[in-house]
Motif scaffolding. Structure first.
Motif, short mmCIF file in Angstrom:
data_model
loop_
_atom_site.label_atom_id
_atom_site.label_comp_id
_atom_site.label_asym_id
_atom_site.label_seq_id
_atom_site.Cartn_x
_atom_site.Cartn_y
_atom_site.Cartn_z
N HIS A 11 0.82 -1.22 0.00
CA HIS A 11 0.00 0.00 0.00
C HIS A 11 0.85 1.27 0.00
N GLU A 12 2.06 1.19 0.54
CA GLU A 12 2.96 2.34 0.47
C GLU A 12 3.32 2.66 -0.98
N PRO A 16 -0.21 5.98 -3.38
CA PRO A 16 0.07 7.22 -4.12
C PRO A 16 -0.22 7.08 -5.63
N LEU A 17 0.04 5.91 -6.19
CA LEU A 17 -0.26 5.70 -7.61
C LEU A 17 -1.77 5.71 -7.83
N ALA A 18 -2.50 5.05 -6.94
CA ALA A 18 -3.97 4.99 -7.06
C ALA A 18 -4.59 6.37 -6.96
N PRO A 98 3.99 1.62 -14.55
CA PRO A 98 3.66 1.34 -15.95
C PRO A 98 2.63 0.23 -16.13
N LEU A 99 2.63 -0.77 -15.25
CA LEU A 99 1.64 -1.84 -15.37
C LEU A 99 0.25 -1.36 -14.97
N LEU A 100 0.16 -0.45 -14.01
CA LEU A 100 -1.14 0.17 -13.70
C LEU A 100 -1.67 0.92 -14.92
N ALA A 101 -0.79 1.64 -15.59
CA ALA A 101 -1.20 2.38 -16.79
C ALA A 101 -1.70 1.41 -17.87
#
Length: 112
Positions: A11-12, A16-18, A98-101
């Motif tokens: 989660h750390e 922030p990405l979310a 990049p994988l979230l994107a």
């Protein structure tokens, strides 16, 4: 590392990405496999799994290509390999953004 510590570490990296995705139209948080996942128009594209890995929905061919790279592996539930779901460990945290994107773009393209 315990599962709880692994989830906290995940989660750390993830939170922030979310946060940047939650600023986009149609993106929110909702339930998925006992976790809270990022959704676009109601369809989950990423979440932190119970063992602290990022779980992303990608095209099956992309999951095939990534399987076994940098500790990444296809998600398996109840002994069934999930075609479009990839587990990305925190040790590959530099690949999460990049994988979230990719996951967002894929689910956005297939969700009406």
């Amino acid at each position: 590392m315990t599962d709880a510590a692994a989830v906290e570490l995940a989660h750390e990296i993830f939170d922030p990405l979310a946060a940047s995705y939650l600023e986009r139209d149609g993106v929110d948080i909702g339930p998925m496999f006992g976790s809270e996942g990022l959704r676009i128009r109601g369809k989950v594209f990423a979440f932190v799994g119970y063992r602290g890995a990022l779980v992303v929905k990608l095209p099956a061919e992309r999951v095939d290509a990534l399987d076994g790279t940098a500790g990444m592996e296809r998600m398996v539930m109840r002994e069934r390999a999930m075609r479009e779901w990839m587990l990305v460990p925190a040790s590959a945290g530099d690949r999460w953004d990049p994988l979230l994107a990719e996951a967002f773009a894929f689910v956005d393209s297939i969700t009406p």
